[in-house]
Design a protein around this motif. Structure first.
Motif, PDB file in Angstrom:
ATOM      1  N   ALA A   8       0.810  -1.218   0.000  1.00 55.31           N
ATOM      2  CA  ALA A   8       0.000   0.000   0.000  1.00 55.31           C
ATOM      3  C   ALA A   8       0.843   1.268   0.000  1.00 55.31           C
ATOM      4  CB  ALA A   8      -0.926   0.003   1.212  1.00 55.31           C
ATOM      5  N   LEU A   9       2.103   1.161   0.411  1.00 59.98           N
ATOM      6  CA  LEU A   9       2.952   2.343   0.491  1.00 59.98           C
ATOM      7  C   LEU A   9       3.569   2.662  -0.869  1.00 59.98           C
ATOM      8  CD1 LEU A   9       4.766   1.623   3.869  1.00 59.98           C
ATOM      9  CD2 LEU A   9       2.891   3.220   3.477  1.00 59.98           C
ATOM     10  N   ALA A  10       3.721   3.949  -1.141  1.00 55.99           N
ATOM     11  CA  ALA A  10       4.316   4.384  -2.395  1.00 55.99           C
ATOM     12  C   ALA A  10       5.760   3.920  -2.475  1.00 55.99           C
ATOM     13  CB  ALA A  10       4.237   5.907  -2.511  1.00 55.99           C
ATOM     14  N   ASN A  11       6.229   3.665  -3.674  1.00 53.52           N
ATOM     15  CA  ASN A  11       7.596   3.200  -3.881  1.00 53.52           C
ATOM     16  C   ASN A  11       8.600   4.190  -3.290  1.00 53.52           C
ATOM     17  OD1 ASN A  11       9.694   1.593  -4.884  1.00 53.52           O
ATOM     18  ND2 ASN A  11       9.822   2.793  -6.753  1.00 53.52           N
ATOM     19  N   GLY A  12       9.461   3.669  -2.419  1.00 58.50           N
ATOM     20  CA  GLY A  12      10.461   4.521  -1.788  1.00 58.50           C
ATOM     21  C   GLY A  12       9.939   5.349  -0.639  1.00 58.50           C
ATOM     22  N   LYS A  13       8.662   5.152  -0.262  1.00 64.84           N
ATOM     23  CA  LYS A  13       8.062   5.958   0.798  1.00 64.84           C
ATOM     24  C   LYS A  13       7.778   5.102   2.035  1.00 64.84           C
ATOM     25  CE  LYS A  13       7.827   9.980  -1.274  1.00 64.84           C
ATOM     26  NZ  LYS A  13       8.516  11.179  -0.743  1.00 64.84           N
TER      27      LYS A  13
ATOM     28  N   PHE B 149      10.988   4.342   4.029  1.00 62.88           N
ATOM     29  CA  PHE B 149      12.261   4.407   4.759  1.00 62.88           C
ATOM     30  C   PHE B 149      12.886   5.778   4.546  1.00 62.88           C
ATOM     31  CE2 PHE B 149      16.782   3.949   5.370  1.00 62.88           C
ATOM     32  CZ  PHE B 149      16.868   3.173   6.505  1.00 62.88           C
ATOM     33  N   PRO B 150      13.172   6.498   5.651  1.00 67.93           N
ATOM     34  CA  PRO B 150      12.854   6.133   7.032  1.00 67.93           C
ATOM     35  C   PRO B 150      11.349   6.179   7.289  1.00 67.93           C
ATOM     36  CG  PRO B 150      13.694   8.363   6.942  1.00 67.93           C
ATOM     37  CD  PRO B 150      13.855   7.805   5.566  1.00 67.93           C
ATOM     38  N   PRO B 151      10.883   5.647   8.404  1.00 66.50           N
ATOM     39  CA  PRO B 151       9.443   5.534   8.653  1.00 66.50           C
ATOM     40  C   PRO B 151       8.677   6.850   8.544  1.00 66.50           C
ATOM     41  CG  PRO B 151      10.648   4.195  10.220  1.00 66.50           C
ATOM     42  CD  PRO B 151      11.681   4.970   9.460  1.00 66.50           C
ATOM     43  N   SER B 152       9.300   7.961   8.887  1.00 68.73           N
ATOM     44  CA  SER B 152       8.584   9.247   8.850  1.00 68.73           C
ATOM     45  C   SER B 152       8.201   9.660   7.440  1.00 68.73           C
ATOM     46  CB  SER B 152       9.436  10.344   9.485  1.00 68.73           C
ATOM     47  OG  SER B 152      10.656  10.510   8.777  1.00 68.73           O
ATOM     48  N   THR B 153       8.782   9.034   6.416  1.00 71.04           N
ATOM     49  CA  THR B 153       8.450   9.363   5.028  1.00 71.04           C
ATOM     50  C   THR B 153       7.278   8.530   4.510  1.00 71.04           C
ATOM     51  OG1 THR B 153       9.987   7.748   4.056  1.00 71.04           O
ATOM     52  CG2 THR B 153      10.857   9.947   4.568  1.00 71.04           C
ATOM     53  N   GLY B 154       6.711   7.667   5.353  1.00 73.59           N
ATOM     54  CA  GLY B 154       5.634   6.776   4.926  1.00 73.59           C
ATOM     55  C   GLY B 154       4.502   7.528   4.239  1.00 73.59           C
ATOM     56  N   GLU B 155       4.118   7.035   3.077  1.00 68.55           N
ATOM     57  CA  GLU B 155       3.057   7.666   2.290  1.00 68.55           C
ATOM     58  C   GLU B 155       2.392   6.597   1.430  1.00 68.55           C
ATOM     59  OE1 GLU B 155       2.627  11.218  -1.066  1.00 68.55           O
ATOM     60  OE2 GLU B 155       4.413  11.078   0.210  1.00 68.55           O
TER      61      GLU B 155
END
Length: 218
Positions: free
Chosen positions: A28-33, A35-41
């Motif tokens: 469900a997360l965008a590619n590369g989004k 790591f690190p966890p705060s960049t989760g999108e």
């Protein structure tokens, strides 16, 4: 989901039973989004077509989001040289990944908090995550041994009682996948998993009902 919620509410059970659905946490997360966890999108297509409405529903009804969290898949598919097996197995005593003021000693927490970050960006800051699936295969692929599966699941049970860096001191409701090995299951091939056999070996028990290894789930 809305129809089920309406039926439950009309039966007077709206406060006792929560309606939710499950997502594949990594998918469900965008590619590369992640790591690190705060960049989760969340993936924009996934969010717009499906998840945006789900999140609004969960916020309105104070329901959790079910997320399938698989450090094994992240570990194998990303091929990050800085992520070791002991980081995946909850066996690091010191911080491996520093993310602002937060420090991560294991991959599970990093995966869960990446989803929390994505929820926050999508208007779901109040939504709690329930880990609906997690585990480690014992055969059929890279880093799959009986000892590895036992180590991951044993340490997982101890760890989830304490929360994640983003949500400390809040036990994580977590479900181990799976009860039984599925000896007839086929896992689709993809760019990362050219050998689909690993999908058959997530169970705590063999198909003949014999335990694969001793484990205390309390």
């Amino acid at each position: 989901m809305q129809n089920i919620q309406t039926a439950i509410s009309e039966a007077g059970l709206g406060n006792e039973i929560k309606v939710s659905t499950a997502i594949g946490g990594y998918a469900a997360l965008a590619n590369g989004k992640s790591f690190p966890p705060s960049t989760g999108e969340f993936n924009s297509d996934y969010l717009g077509a499906y998840l945006d409405g789900v999140i609004k529903f969960l916020v309105k009804n104070n329901s959790p989001l079910l997320a399938n969290v698989y450090p094994y898949i992240y570990y194998v598919s990303t091929q990050r040289t800085d992520l070791s097996l002991d980081y995946a197995f909850f066996e690091k005593e010191s911080v491996v990944v520093r993310d602002g003021s937060l420090g991560y000693k294991n991959l599970f927490d990093a995966n869960v908090d990446a989803i929390y970050s994505a929820l926050e960006r999508a208007g779901g800051k109040s939504v709690r995550i329930v880990v609906s699936e997690t585990g480690w295969p014992s055969s059929g692929g890279e880093a799959t041994t009986l000892d590895n599966a036992k180590t991951y699941n044993t340490n997982l049970v101890k760890h989830v009682k304490g929360g994640t860096p983003k949500r400390p001191n809040k036990p994580i409701e977590t479900y181990v996948y799976a009860l039984f090995d599925e000896n007839q299951k086929n896992t689709p091939r993809d760019a990362y998993f050219k050998n689909p056999q690993y999908g058959k070996f997530w169970g705590l028990f063999l198909p003949n009902k014999q335990p694969k290894y001793p484990i205390n789930l309390n």
